[in-house]
Structures are given as structure tokens and as C-alpha cells.
Design a protein around this motif. Structure first.
Motif, PDB file in Angstrom:
ATOM      1  N   SER A  29       9.010  13.853  -2.731  1.00 48.13           N
ATOM      2  CA  SER A  29       8.481  12.521  -2.449  1.00 48.13           C
ATOM      3  C   SER A  29       7.758  11.927  -3.649  1.00 48.13           C
ATOM      4  O   SER A  29       7.866  10.725  -3.920  1.00 48.13           O
ATOM      5  CB  SER A  29       7.524  12.576  -1.243  1.00 48.13           C
ATOM      6  OG  SER A  29       6.461  13.478  -1.491  1.00 48.13           O
ATOM      7  N   GLU A  33       8.868   8.436  -5.492  1.00 47.42           N
ATOM      8  CA  GLU A  33       7.978   7.296  -5.651  1.00 47.42           C
ATOM      9  C   GLU A  33       7.905   6.853  -7.105  1.00 47.42           C
ATOM     10  O   GLU A  33       7.938   5.659  -7.418  1.00 47.42           O
ATOM     11  CB  GLU A  33       6.565   7.647  -5.148  1.00 47.42           C
ATOM     12  CG  GLU A  33       6.466   7.885  -3.658  1.00 47.42           C
ATOM     13  CD  GLU A  33       6.735   6.627  -2.859  1.00 47.42           C
ATOM     14  OE1 GLU A  33       6.573   5.520  -3.406  1.00 47.42           O
ATOM     15  OE2 GLU A  33       7.110   6.741  -1.686  1.00 47.42           O
ATOM     16  N   ARG A 225      10.004  -3.066  -1.411  1.00 48.23           N
ATOM     17  CA  ARG A 225       9.758  -1.669  -1.056  1.00 48.23           C
ATOM     18  C   ARG A 225       9.819  -1.466   0.460  1.00 48.23           C
ATOM     19  O   ARG A 225      10.259  -0.416   0.942  1.00 48.23           O
ATOM     20  CB  ARG A 225       8.384  -1.231  -1.584  1.00 48.23           C
ATOM     21  CG  ARG A 225       8.268  -1.189  -3.102  1.00 48.23           C
ATOM     22  CD  ARG A 225       9.023  -0.019  -3.711  1.00 48.23           C
ATOM     23  NE  ARG A 225       8.549   1.268  -3.242  1.00 48.23           N
ATOM     24  CZ  ARG A 225       7.472   1.892  -3.719  1.00 48.23           C
ATOM     25  NH1 ARG A 225       6.739   1.327  -4.668  1.00 48.23           N
ATOM     26  NH2 ARG A 225       7.127   3.077  -3.247  1.00 48.23           N
ATOM     27  N   ASN A 229      12.125   1.268   2.280  1.00 51.41           N
ATOM     28  CA  ASN A 229      11.567   2.268   3.188  1.00 51.41           C
ATOM     29  C   ASN A 229      12.212   2.203   4.580  1.00 51.41           C
ATOM     30  O   ASN A 229      12.276   3.216   5.279  1.00 51.41           O
ATOM     31  CB  ASN A 229      10.052   2.091   3.314  1.00 51.41           C
ATOM     32  CG  ASN A 229       9.311   2.595   2.087  1.00 51.41           C
ATOM     33  OD1 ASN A 229       9.721   3.563   1.465  1.00 51.41           O
ATOM     34  ND2 ASN A 229       8.216   1.936   1.738  1.00 51.41           N
ATOM     35  N   SER A 258      -1.630  -0.774   6.572  1.00 48.85           N
ATOM     36  CA  SER A 258      -0.372  -0.028   6.497  1.00 48.85           C
ATOM     37  C   SER A 258       0.788  -0.842   7.032  1.00 48.85           C
ATOM     38  O   SER A 258       0.629  -1.796   7.789  1.00 48.85           O
ATOM     39  CB  SER A 258      -0.481   1.290   7.285  1.00 48.85           C
ATOM     40  OG  SER A 258      -0.782   1.034   8.640  1.00 48.85           O
ATOM     41  N   LYS A 274       5.038   5.598   8.110  1.00 49.23           N
ATOM     42  CA  LYS A 274       3.823   4.860   7.778  1.00 49.23           C
ATOM     43  C   LYS A 274       3.668   4.796   6.267  1.00 49.23           C
ATOM     44  O   LYS A 274       3.678   5.832   5.597  1.00 49.23           O
ATOM     45  CB  LYS A 274       2.596   5.535   8.407  1.00 49.23           C
ATOM     46  CG  LYS A 274       1.273   4.812   8.156  1.00 49.23           C
ATOM     47  CD  LYS A 274       0.138   5.496   8.906  1.00 49.23           C
ATOM     48  CE  LYS A 274      -1.165   4.741   8.715  1.00 49.23           C
ATOM     49  NZ  LYS A 274      -2.286   5.362   9.466  1.00 49.23           N
ATOM     50  N   THR A 275       3.528   3.590   5.719  1.00 44.20           N
ATOM     51  CA  THR A 275       3.379   3.411   4.275  1.00 44.20           C
ATOM     52  C   THR A 275       2.194   2.490   4.003  1.00 44.20           C
ATOM     53  O   THR A 275       1.712   1.775   4.887  1.00 44.20           O
ATOM     54  CB  THR A 275       4.640   2.807   3.640  1.00 44.20           C
ATOM     55  OG1 THR A 275       4.666   1.394   3.889  1.00 44.20           O
ATOM     56  CG2 THR A 275       5.897   3.449   4.175  1.00 44.20           C
ATOM     57  N   ARG A 276       1.771   2.476   2.759  1.00 41.68           N
ATOM     58  CA  ARG A 276       0.781   1.495   2.320  1.00 41.68           C
ATOM     59  C   ARG A 276       1.471   0.147   2.121  1.00 41.68           C
ATOM     60  O   ARG A 276       2.704   0.058   2.117  1.00 41.68           O
ATOM     61  CB  ARG A 276       0.114   1.955   1.024  1.00 41.68           C
ATOM     62  CG  ARG A 276      -0.643   3.276   1.161  1.00 41.68           C
ATOM     63  CD  ARG A 276      -1.323   3.670  -0.141  1.00 41.68           C
ATOM     64  NE  ARG A 276      -1.926   4.994  -0.030  1.00 41.68           N
ATOM     65  CZ  ARG A 276      -3.145   5.232   0.461  1.00 41.68           C
ATOM     66  NH1 ARG A 276      -3.887   4.199   0.883  1.00 41.68           N
ATOM     67  NH2 ARG A 276      -3.623   6.462   0.537  1.00 41.68           N
ATOM     68  N   GLY A 279       4.060   0.076  -0.428  1.00 40.90           N
ATOM     69  CA  GLY A 279       5.299   0.797  -0.184  1.00 40.90           C
ATOM     70  C   GLY A 279       5.185   2.296  -0.342  1.00 40.90           C
ATOM     71  O   GLY A 279       6.120   3.029   0.003  1.00 40.90           O
ATOM     72  N   ASP A 280       4.053   2.801  -0.851  1.00 39.16           N
ATOM     73  CA  ASP A 280       3.870   4.247  -0.989  1.00 39.16           C
ATOM     74  C   ASP A 280       3.803   4.887   0.401  1.00 39.16           C
ATOM     75  O   ASP A 280       3.066   4.426   1.281  1.00 39.16           O
ATOM     76  CB  ASP A 280       2.582   4.559  -1.751  1.00 39.16           C
ATOM     77  CG  ASP A 280       2.617   4.042  -3.180  1.00 39.16           C
ATOM     78  OD1 ASP A 280       3.727   3.872  -3.699  1.00 39.16           O
ATOM     79  OD2 ASP A 280       1.546   3.796  -3.758  1.00 39.16           O
ATOM     80  N   VAL A 281       4.575   5.963   0.576  1.00 37.50           N
ATOM     81  CA  VAL A 281       4.639   6.613   1.888  1.00 37.50           C
ATOM     82  C   VAL A 281       3.356   7.389   2.155  1.00 37.50           C
ATOM     83  O   VAL A 281       2.887   8.163   1.321  1.00 37.50           O
ATOM     84  CB  VAL A 281       5.860   7.555   1.964  1.00 37.50           C
ATOM     85  CG1 VAL A 281       5.853   8.329   3.276  1.00 37.50           C
ATOM     86  CG2 VAL A 281       7.156   6.754   1.827  1.00 37.50           C
TER      87      VAL A 281
END
Length: 289
Positions: A29, A33, A225, A229, A258, A274-276, A279-281
Motif C-alpha cells: 500500500s 500511494e 484519487r 479508489n 474522510s 475509508k480514505t482521507r 485519497g490516502d487510504v
């Protein structure tokens, strides 16, 4: 391809290849990213090639983009001559139309003393058309929304124009509409519920805030993003024949803002990613029997 500038379509294809390699188990992961972030900011095709050079193409992965070859310059025979011929054709049509128009005017002049029983009004329009304007005009197509990146961006522009801000308590993106909890300014937290389907509809008057209690800025959502996702969620949440049901953007008290991507199927099986907002997971919640 060295030196050629990358287009958004090129970046999207390489992001899909990286996502496919991640699903295939070639990347962890953190590496995924990092590569996705660099692919989205790459300026040349050479940079994109470098990011994916060590990856195997999984079945169904996107192939490398090719560089467009310029078309040969148009010749006199293919450009000027057709225009000259077309001009003569247009002049001929205009001449014929003028002759027909003169004949029609002469006929109406000769019928000037006749009664209006012929069905024509004083301006030459059928009386039935004057009585029923729907014959002459059709209703414009109704506004619509579908869950695509361009239409999500269009919604964000419409929201800012309507409310003068991009702040919400919660936004729910569904296949054919968007539902939002719009903050109402005042001494106490209040909200109104609105829907967007290509046009605005107010669903409730101002009321106390229920559900997520933190205001978030939709302008910080990385739409590109988010859709990458969505593809990852479909492929990794172990939902058989899963489809996107909705995306909730919110922030519960004490939690980070989120983007929550929900995948489901006709058997009521589901999971979510669930991501920020960037787009970060944060965490995946796959289907568990």
C-alpha cells in the motif's frame, strides 16, 4: 517517448496500471500511494514509464500510451478545390430558393381576398399551431446527474455558486444524485438538506445538526484519487459482482475528515474503503460472511 509532455489521459492510464499491479500483489500500500502520487504529478511520458517499468502487466491492465503521429499537411486538391466547388453549389441553392420564394409570395398575394377558412392565420401560421404551442416547441431535456468525475466537479462548482462556500456537514454521492447537509450560519449549529440532480432542490428547512458534527471543505477532496479508489474498492473488498452504492464525505467528532466508498451487491453483501480527503487510504473494511 523521451521529452513528450504527459496529458491527463496519460496520467489516468498509468494510475490504472499501478492500481492493477497493487491488486495483483506486486505493490504494497505504501508503494502504491507513492507511485500514484508521482504519476498524478508527472510532467512527461518518460516519468510515467519510469514509475511502471518494473511492473508486470496484470490481465486486463491498460497498455502503454502511444504518441500521436502528426497527419500530413492538407493539399490544394483536398482543401481549396472542395471549397470552390461547395461555393458554386451554395450559390445554386440560394438562386433556386429565391425563385421559389417569389412564386410563393405571388400565390399568397392572389389569395389575399379569400376568407380565413383555409386554416391560415394572418401571419401565415396554421391556426391549430397557434392554439396548441406544444406542436411548435418541445420541452427541454430534464437536468440529470451521474456519478462520474466530470459531473462531480460540475456539482462542486454549482454548490459554490449556490451557497458561496464549499463547506458541508456531509455530502453523499449516489449514482444519480448528490445529497448534502448545508451549514446554516447562526449562533447554534443548524443545517438544511439539499439535493442535486443537475438542478437544486431543498429537502428540509433549517434544523439541528444530526450525524457528523464537523464542518468539512469539499474543495479539499481529490476527485481524481476518489475515482481511482472506487476502482480499488471494487477490486479488493471481496464483494462478489460488487457495484458502487454511494460515497459519503464526512467527519465524525474526534475523527479525521474522510471519504467512505461503499460497494455492495444484490445479495446485500458489502464493504467499504475509508480514505482521507487527499485519497490516502486509511483502512479497508472488506465483506465478511
Amino acid at each position: 517517448m523521451r521529452g513528450f509532455r504527459a496529458k491527463d489521459a496519460d496520467r489516468d492510464r498509468f494510475v490504472e496500471l499501478i492500481e492493477a499491479a497493487y491488486v495483483d500483489g506486486q505493490l504494497n500500500s505504501a508503494d502504491r500511494e507513492l507511485r500514484v502520487g508521482r504519476a498524478l504529478s508527472a510532467e512527461t511520458l518518460d516519468e510515467l514509464e519510469t514509475l511502471t517499468r518494473d511492473l508486470q502487466q496484470p490481465p486486463g491492465a491498460v497498455v502503454r500510451p502511444t504518441v500521436d503521429v502528426p497527419s500530413p499537411a492538407p493539399s490544394f486538391a483536398t482543401t481549396v478545390l472542395p471549397r470552390i466547388a461547395g461555393s458554386f453549389v451554395v450559390l445554386g441553392i440560394v438562386a433556386v430558393a429565391l425563385v421559389i420564394g417569389a412564386v410563393v409570395v405571388t400565390m399568397f398575394a392572389s389569395m389575399g381576398g379569400q376568407s380565413s377558412d383555409s386554416g391560415f392565420g394572418t401571419d401565415g401560421v396554421f391556426e391549430s399551431e397557434l392554439a396548441d404551442p406544444e406542436i411548435m416547441f418541445e420541452d427541454p431535456p430534464a437536468p440529470s446527474f451521474e456519478m462520474t468525475a466530470p459531473q462531480v466537479r460540475a456539482f462542486l462548482r454549482a454548490y459554490e455558486k449556490q451557497f458561496g462556500t464549499l463547506e458541508v456537514y456531509e455530502a453523499g454521492f449516489y449514482p444519480e444524485r448528490v445529497g448534502v447537509q448545508v451549514p446554516v450560519r447562526g449562533s447554534r449549529p443548524r443545517m438544511e438538506r439539499w439535493s442535486w440532480t443537475g438542478e437544486w432542490r431543498q429537502d428540509t428547512e433549517a434544523s439541528a445538526v444530526t450525524g457528523p458534527g464537523e464542518v468539512i471543505d469539499l474543495g479539499k477532496v481529490d476527485v481524481r484519487r476518489m475515482f481511482a479508489n472506487i476502482d480499488t474498492a471494487r477490486a479488493t473488498l471481496d464483494v462478489e459482482r460488487g457495484r458502487l452504492t454511494h460515497v459519503l464525505v464526512n467527519s465524525w467528532i474526534g475523527d479525521v475528515p474522510s471519504v467512505n466508498i461503499y460497494i455492495g451487491n444484490k445479495f446485500n453483501e458489502g464493504g467499504y474503503l475509508k480514505t482521507r480527503l487527499s485519497g490516502d487510504v486509511i483502512r479497508a473494511y472488506p465483506y465478511e460472511p
